[in-house]
Design a protein around this motif. Structure first.
Motif, PDB file in Angstrom:
ATOM      1  N   GLY A  53       0.813  -1.205   0.000  1.00 15.36           N
ATOM      2  CA  GLY A  53       0.000   0.000   0.000  1.00 15.36           C
ATOM      3  C   GLY A  53       0.844   1.252   0.000  1.00 15.36           C
ATOM      4  O   GLY A  53       2.040   1.217  -0.257  1.00 15.36           O
ATOM      5  N   THR A  54       0.191   2.352   0.311  1.00 17.18           N
ATOM      6  CA  THR A  54       0.842   3.660   0.379  1.00 17.18           C
ATOM      7  C   THR A  54       0.539   4.270   1.737  1.00 17.18           C
ATOM      8  O   THR A  54      -0.596   4.206   2.215  1.00 17.18           O
ATOM      9  CB  THR A  54       0.305   4.591  -0.730  1.00 17.18           C
ATOM     10  OG1 THR A  54       0.510   3.967  -1.993  1.00 17.18           O
ATOM     11  CG2 THR A  54       1.013   5.934  -0.710  1.00 17.18           C
ATOM     12  N   VAL A  55       1.547   4.866   2.353  1.00 18.19           N
ATOM     13  CA  VAL A  55       1.348   5.531   3.640  1.00 18.19           C
ATOM     14  C   VAL A  55       0.552   6.810   3.381  1.00 18.19           C
ATOM     15  O   VAL A  55       0.980   7.674   2.620  1.00 18.19           O
ATOM     16  CB  VAL A  55       2.701   5.849   4.309  1.00 18.19           C
ATOM     17  CG1 VAL A  55       2.485   6.604   5.614  1.00 18.19           C
ATOM     18  CG2 VAL A  55       3.495   4.570   4.540  1.00 18.19           C
ATOM     19  N   ALA A  56      -0.618   6.905   3.992  1.00 16.16           N
ATOM     20  CA  ALA A  56      -1.488   8.073   3.811  1.00 16.16           C
ATOM     21  C   ALA A  56      -1.114   9.198   4.777  1.00 16.16           C
ATOM     22  O   ALA A  56      -1.114  10.366   4.414  1.00 16.16           O
ATOM     23  CB  ALA A  56      -2.947   7.678   4.000  1.00 16.16           C
ATOM     24  N   ALA A  57      -0.784   8.835   6.027  1.00 13.48           N
ATOM     25  CA  ALA A  57      -0.445   9.840   7.038  1.00 13.48           C
ATOM     26  C   ALA A  57       0.299   9.158   8.180  1.00 13.48           C
ATOM     27  O   ALA A  57       0.058   7.989   8.470  1.00 13.48           O
ATOM     28  CB  ALA A  57      -1.713  10.500   7.567  1.00 13.48           C
ATOM     29  N   VAL A  58       1.195   9.906   8.821  1.00 10.09           N
ATOM     30  CA  VAL A  58       1.916   9.429  10.000  1.00 10.09           C
ATOM     31  C   VAL A  58       1.507  10.336  11.152  1.00 10.09           C
ATOM     32  O   VAL A  58       1.588  11.553  11.046  1.00 10.09           O
ATOM     33  CB  VAL A  58       3.449   9.468   9.787  1.00 10.09           C
ATOM     34  CG1 VAL A  58       4.181   9.023  11.042  1.00 10.09           C
ATOM     35  CG2 VAL A  58       3.856   8.603   8.591  1.00 10.09           C
ATOM     36  N   TYR A  59       1.039   9.729  12.253  1.00  7.49           N
ATOM     37  CA  TYR A  59       0.495  10.497  13.374  1.00  7.49           C
ATOM     38  C   TYR A  59       1.407  10.599  14.580  1.00  7.49           C
ATOM     39  O   TYR A  59       1.034  11.213  15.577  1.00  7.49           O
ATOM     40  CB  TYR A  59      -0.835   9.884  13.821  1.00  7.49           C
ATOM     41  CG  TYR A  59      -1.867   9.843  12.714  1.00  7.49           C
ATOM     42  CD1 TYR A  59      -2.308  11.004  12.089  1.00  7.49           C
ATOM     43  CD2 TYR A  59      -2.403   8.635  12.291  1.00  7.49           C
ATOM     44  CE1 TYR A  59      -3.255  10.966  11.080  1.00  7.49           C
ATOM     45  CE2 TYR A  59      -3.352   8.587  11.280  1.00  7.49           C
ATOM     46  CZ  TYR A  59      -3.779   9.745  10.686  1.00  7.49           C
ATOM     47  OH  TYR A  59      -4.716   9.697   9.684  1.00  7.49           O
ATOM     48  N   VAL A  60       2.581   9.979  14.542  1.00  8.76           N
ATOM     49  CA  VAL A  60       3.493  10.001  15.685  1.00  8.76           C
ATOM     50  C   VAL A  60       4.862  10.513  15.247  1.00  8.76           C
ATOM     51  O   VAL A  60       5.175  10.553  14.060  1.00  8.76           O
ATOM     52  CB  VAL A  60       3.635   8.604  16.333  1.00  8.76           C
ATOM     53  CG1 VAL A  60       2.323   8.174  16.979  1.00  8.76           C
ATOM     54  CG2 VAL A  60       4.118   7.571  15.324  1.00  8.76           C
ATOM     55  N   ASN A  61       5.663  10.888  16.235  1.00  6.72           N
ATOM     56  CA  ASN A  61       7.029  11.361  15.999  1.00  6.72           C
ATOM     57  C   ASN A  61       7.989  10.539  16.848  1.00  6.72           C
ATOM     58  O   ASN A  61       7.605   9.963  17.870  1.00  6.72           O
ATOM     59  CB  ASN A  61       7.159  12.837  16.388  1.00  6.72           C
ATOM     60  CG  ASN A  61       6.308  13.735  15.526  1.00  6.72           C
ATOM     61  OD1 ASN A  61       6.498  13.799  14.322  1.00  6.72           O
ATOM     62  ND2 ASN A  61       5.341  14.404  16.148  1.00  6.72           N
ATOM     63  N   LYS A  62       9.241  10.518  16.428  1.00  8.43           N
ATOM     64  CA  LYS A  62      10.284   9.831  17.196  1.00  8.43           C
ATOM     65  C   LYS A  62      10.307  10.409  18.611  1.00  8.43           C
ATOM     66  O   LYS A  62      10.246  11.623  18.792  1.00  8.43           O
ATOM     67  CB  LYS A  62      11.628  10.050  16.486  1.00  8.43           C
ATOM     68  CG  LYS A  62      12.745   9.200  17.002  1.00  8.43           C
ATOM     69  CD  LYS A  62      13.957   9.379  16.099  1.00  8.43           C
ATOM     70  CE  LYS A  62      15.122   8.578  16.623  1.00  8.43           C
ATOM     71  NZ  LYS A  62      16.296   8.696  15.746  1.00  8.43           N
ATOM     72  N   GLY A  63      10.334   9.515  19.609  1.00 10.39           N
ATOM     73  CA  GLY A  63      10.354   9.944  21.005  1.00 10.39           C
ATOM     74  C   GLY A  63       8.993  10.014  21.661  1.00 10.39           C
ATOM     75  O   GLY A  63       8.902  10.139  22.883  1.00 10.39           O
ATOM     76  N   SER A  65       5.563   8.953  23.397  1.00  7.17           N
ATOM     77  CA  SER A  65       5.024   7.843  24.176  1.00  7.17           C
ATOM     78  C   SER A  65       3.688   7.467  23.561  1.00  7.17           C
ATOM     79  O   SER A  65       2.886   8.354  23.249  1.00  7.17           O
ATOM     80  CB  SER A  65       4.820   8.244  25.635  1.00  7.17           C
ATOM     81  OG  SER A  65       6.077   8.444  26.254  1.00  7.17           O
ATOM     82  N   VAL A  66       3.465   6.165  23.370  1.00  6.49           N
ATOM     83  CA  VAL A  66       2.219   5.711  22.752  1.00  6.49           C
ATOM     84  C   VAL A  66       1.531   4.693  23.649  1.00  6.49           C
ATOM     85  O   VAL A  66       2.165   4.024  24.452  1.00  6.49           O
ATOM     86  CB  VAL A  66       2.474   5.108  21.338  1.00  6.49           C
ATOM     87  CG1 VAL A  66       2.927   6.183  20.379  1.00  6.49           C
ATOM     88  CG2 VAL A  66       3.495   3.982  21.396  1.00  6.49           C
ATOM     89  N   GLU A  67       0.231   4.618  23.495  1.00 10.29           N
ATOM     90  CA  GLU A  67      -0.586   3.688  24.272  1.00 10.29           C
ATOM     91  C   GLU A  67      -1.027   2.509  23.410  1.00 10.29           C
ATOM     92  O   GLU A  67      -1.043   2.611  22.177  1.00 10.29           O
ATOM     93  CB  GLU A  67      -1.819   4.414  24.820  1.00 10.29           C
ATOM     94  CG  GLU A  67      -1.497   5.538  25.784  1.00 10.29           C
ATOM     95  CD  GLU A  67      -0.772   5.067  27.025  1.00 10.29           C
ATOM     96  OE1 GLU A  67      -1.093   3.974  27.533  1.00 10.29           O
ATOM     97  OE2 GLU A  67       0.138   5.788  27.482  1.00 10.29           O
TER      98      GLU A  67
END
Length: 76
Positions: A53-63, A65-67
């Protein structure tokens, strides 16, 4: 920015910290390509594409914290 209609969300399987992001919006990926690396329980884990596929959007950044269950990126 919101992802295009029909985009599939890629979520984080457990709480952790984003170590590296291997893709950006617009990148074409193949099944098995590494999308994001995150650290959880002192181990690095790779999140891979489950389909071409194709990446539509990235919602996080390096560093970041994610749940568990948090949307990391969207793919078309």
């Amino acid at each position: 920015a919101p992802a295009a209609a029909g985009a599939a969300d890629v979520t984080c399987p457990m709480p952790g910290t984003i170590v590296d992001i291997k893709v950006k919006a617009g990148d074409a990926v193949k099944k098995g390509d590494i999308l994001v690396i995150f650290e959880a329980m002192k181990m690095e884990n790779e999140i891979m594409a489950d389909a071409d596929g194709t990446v539509a959007a990235v919602y996080v950044n390096k560093g970041d914290s994610v749940e568990s269950g948090q949307v990391l990126l969207a793919m078309n």
